[in-house]
Design a protein around this motif. Structure first.
Motif, PDB file in Angstrom:
ATOM      1  N   UNK A 150      27.199 110.423  20.897  1.00 56.81           N
ATOM      2  CA  UNK A 150      26.329 109.762  20.086  1.00 56.81           C
ATOM      3  C   UNK A 150      27.285 109.009  19.049  1.00 56.81           C
ATOM      4  N   UNK A 151      28.698 109.455  18.999  1.00 55.74           N
ATOM      5  CA  UNK A 151      29.431 108.762  17.873  1.00 55.74           C
ATOM      6  C   UNK A 151      30.697 108.140  18.559  1.00 55.74           C
ATOM      7  N   UNK A 152      31.457 107.444  17.990  1.00 55.99           N
ATOM      8  CA  UNK A 152      32.504 106.701  18.831  1.00 55.99           C
ATOM      9  C   UNK A 152      33.594 107.934  19.496  1.00 55.99           C
ATOM     10  N   UNK A 153      33.895 107.412  20.456  1.00 51.44           N
ATOM     11  CA  UNK A 153      34.967 108.535  21.044  1.00 51.44           C
ATOM     12  C   UNK A 153      36.377 107.703  21.136  1.00 51.44           C
ATOM     13  N   UNK A 154      36.388 106.787  20.465  1.00 54.93           N
ATOM     14  CA  UNK A 154      37.856 106.056  20.166  1.00 54.93           C
ATOM     15  C   UNK A 154      38.676 106.855  19.039  1.00 54.93           C
ATOM     16  N   UNK A 155      39.912 107.213  19.690  1.00 56.69           N
ATOM     17  CA  UNK A 155      40.777 107.744  18.785  1.00 56.69           C
ATOM     18  C   UNK A 155      42.184 107.253  18.933  1.00 56.69           C
ATOM     19  N   UNK A 156      42.877 107.502  18.015  1.00 58.54           N
ATOM     20  CA  UNK A 156      44.398 107.044  18.058  1.00 58.54           C
ATOM     21  C   UNK A 156      45.081 108.252  18.235  1.00 58.54           C
ATOM     22  N   UNK A 157      46.058 108.082  19.272  1.00 53.50           N
ATOM     23  CA  UNK A 157      47.125 109.120  19.505  1.00 53.50           C
ATOM     24  C   UNK A 157      48.433 108.450  19.083  1.00 53.50           C
ATOM     25  N   UNK A 158      48.878 109.057  18.001  1.00 52.30           N
ATOM     26  CA  UNK A 158      50.151 108.571  17.542  1.00 52.30           C
ATOM     27  C   UNK A 158      51.149 108.823  18.149  1.00 52.30           C
ATOM     28  N   UNK A 159      51.403 110.264  18.720  1.00 58.09           N
ATOM     29  CA  UNK A 159      52.335 110.378  19.718  1.00 58.09           C
ATOM     30  C   UNK A 159      52.147 111.427  20.502  1.00 58.09           C
ATOM     31  N   UNK A 160      52.817 111.585  21.702  1.00 58.37           N
ATOM     32  CA  UNK A 160      53.103 112.982  22.537  1.00 58.37           C
ATOM     33  C   UNK A 160      54.408 113.023  22.713  1.00 58.37           C
ATOM     34  N   UNK A 161      55.089 114.003  22.131  1.00 59.02           N
ATOM     35  CA  UNK A 161      56.482 114.578  22.374  1.00 59.02           C
ATOM     36  C   UNK A 161      56.532 115.791  23.089  1.00 59.02           C
ATOM     37  N   UNK A 162      57.868 116.264  23.465  1.00 59.92           N
ATOM     38  CA  UNK A 162      58.129 117.672  24.196  1.00 59.92           C
ATOM     39  C   UNK A 162      59.371 117.909  24.004  1.00 59.92           C
ATOM     40  N   UNK A 163      59.395 119.481  23.907  1.00 58.11           N
ATOM     41  CA  UNK A 163      61.131 119.666  23.803  1.00 58.11           C
ATOM     42  C   UNK A 163      60.913 121.123  24.645  1.00 58.11           C
ATOM     43  N   UNK A 164      62.203 121.251  25.281  1.00 51.99           N
ATOM     44  CA  UNK A 164      62.308 122.626  26.173  1.00 51.99           C
ATOM     45  C   UNK A 164      63.333 123.485  25.404  1.00 51.99           C
ATOM     46  N   UNK A 165      62.943 124.588  25.428  1.00 49.87           N
ATOM     47  CA  UNK A 165      63.782 125.588  24.872  1.00 49.87           C
ATOM     48  C   UNK A 165      63.590 126.775  25.346  1.00 49.87           C
ATOM     49  N   UNK A 166      64.526 127.172  26.579  1.00 50.83           N
ATOM     50  CA  UNK A 166      64.422 128.195  27.164  1.00 50.83           C
ATOM     51  C   UNK A 166      63.383 128.081  28.423  1.00 50.83           C
ATOM     52  N   UNK A 167      62.733 129.101  28.648  1.00 53.06           N
ATOM     53  CA  UNK A 167      61.490 128.624  29.616  1.00 53.06           C
ATOM     54  C   UNK A 167      60.444 128.148  29.270  1.00 53.06           C
ATOM     55  N   UNK A 168      60.262 127.706  27.563  1.00 53.45           N
ATOM     56  CA  UNK A 168      58.946 127.173  27.260  1.00 53.45           C
ATOM     57  C   UNK A 168      59.212 125.563  27.172  1.00 53.45           C
ATOM     58  N   UNK A 169      58.229 124.835  27.624  1.00 52.62           N
ATOM     59  CA  UNK A 169      58.313 123.581  27.602  1.00 52.62           C
ATOM     60  C   UNK A 169      57.022 123.210  26.716  1.00 52.62           C
ATOM     61  N   UNK A 170      57.214 122.601  25.436  1.00 46.32           N
ATOM     62  CA  UNK A 170      56.419 122.608  24.401  1.00 46.32           C
ATOM     63  C   UNK A 170      55.879 121.145  24.067  1.00 46.32           C
ATOM     64  N   UNK A 171      54.786 120.751  24.304  1.00 48.43           N
ATOM     65  CA  UNK A 171      54.146 119.444  23.862  1.00 48.43           C
ATOM     66  C   UNK A 171      53.522 119.449  22.782  1.00 48.43           C
ATOM     67  N   UNK A 172      53.658 118.207  22.108  1.00 48.70           N
ATOM     68  CA  UNK A 172      53.177 118.273  20.577  1.00 48.70           C
ATOM     69  C   UNK A 172      52.276 116.806  20.587  1.00 48.70           C
ATOM     70  N   UNK A 173      51.024 117.136  20.413  1.00 46.77           N
ATOM     71  CA  UNK A 173      50.018 115.906  20.150  1.00 46.77           C
ATOM     72  C   UNK A 173      49.598 115.757  18.682  1.00 46.77           C
ATOM     73  N   UNK A 174      49.940 114.452  18.259  1.00 53.41           N
ATOM     74  CA  UNK A 174      49.573 113.807  17.055  1.00 53.41           C
ATOM     75  C   UNK A 174      48.535 112.960  16.881  1.00 53.41           C
TER      76      UNK A 174
END
Length: 245
Positions: free
Chosen positions: A164-188
């Motif tokens: 019922x509202x706009x579904x347009x969004x701005x995804x400024x960035x998706x980044x990731x970093x690997x630390x040991x067994x953890x692969x972490x993605x950041x969504x801004x």
């Protein structure tokens, strides 16, 4: 009447999400409202920056409430944390302008999603990461990220049924970093639709597993059909990390 802004951390493992439910005491908002209402000796409603689903965690959820009390900020924080369950913490509290609204004034949100990438998942990470033991094609994931970043209609990457509202969004960035067994993605981004981060994460994993192609990702943006995107990944790897104002 004073307006108070809170920054809240919580382990969402045993809760049904942020939003208070009429027939359950297992919500973050409900726990906070119960404690704050008891402190103020009257019913208090709090407003969060947005909802998090059942099982989702937060490092920097923001909420505000209005109350007429004489306690200092430190006394309020001490009282609330004393009576909250130990898996919820008010890490900061401050009096703010009467016009501050934690949801309407939010400019940018940051979510983090954690993958556990070794053959066997450590029991200490099982509630806070999605176990993906198959190797991922990070080159393909990088290409998919390039397509997803920017301003798009993300309806196909959401659980929204009849918008019922706009579904347009701005995804400024998706980044990731690997630390040991953890692969972490950041969504801004400037905002996120229901399940948007979890569906994008599920799509990126399927691209990395070569179950989806780069062209498939672009087709979801074009067709806006949820069924064409990847799976909705589990909630327990997701964290609301920060909200900007």
């Amino acid at each position: 009447m004073k307006n108070y802004k809170m920054i809240i951390q919580y382990d969402g493992s045993r809760y049904l999400g942020w939003q208070r439910l009429p027939k359950s005491d297992r919500t973050i908002q409900g726990k906070l409202e119960d404690v704050i209402s008891e402190m103020c000796k009257k019913e208090i409603k709090i407003v969060g920056s947005g909802r998090t689903d059942a099982g989702v965690h937060a490092l920097g959820q923001v909420a505000n409430f209005k109350a007429d009390i004489s306690m200092t900020e430190n006394e309020i924080q001490e009282y609330i944390n004393h009576y909250l369950p130990k898996d919820i913490l008010v890490s900061e509290i401050q009096e703010v302008s009467d016009r501050f609204h934690s949801r309407y004034n939010a400019l940018k949100k940051v979510y983090t999603y954690q993958l556990y990438t070794e053959e066997y998942q450590s029991p200490f990470y099982r509630k806070y990461s999605w176990h993906i033991k198959e190797p991922l094609d990070m080159f393909a994931i990088d290409k998919a990220i390039d397509i997803l970043q920017g301003t798009h209609d993300f309806l196909g990457f959401s659980s929204v049924k009849k918008p019922t509202k706009s579904t347009t969004r701005t995804l400024y960035s998706i980044s990731y970093v690997k630390e040991g067994p953890i692969l972490s993605f950041t969504f801004t981004g400037d905002g996120f639709l229901h399940n948007m981060v979890r569906i994008i994460m599920g799509t990126l994993v399927e691209v990395g597993q070569q179950k989806m192609s780069i062209e498939d990702v672009g087709k979801v943006l074009q067709d806006k059909i949820r069924a064409e995107a990847g799976i909705t990944c589990p909630p327990h790897g997701l964290f609301l990390s920060r909200v900007y104002y």
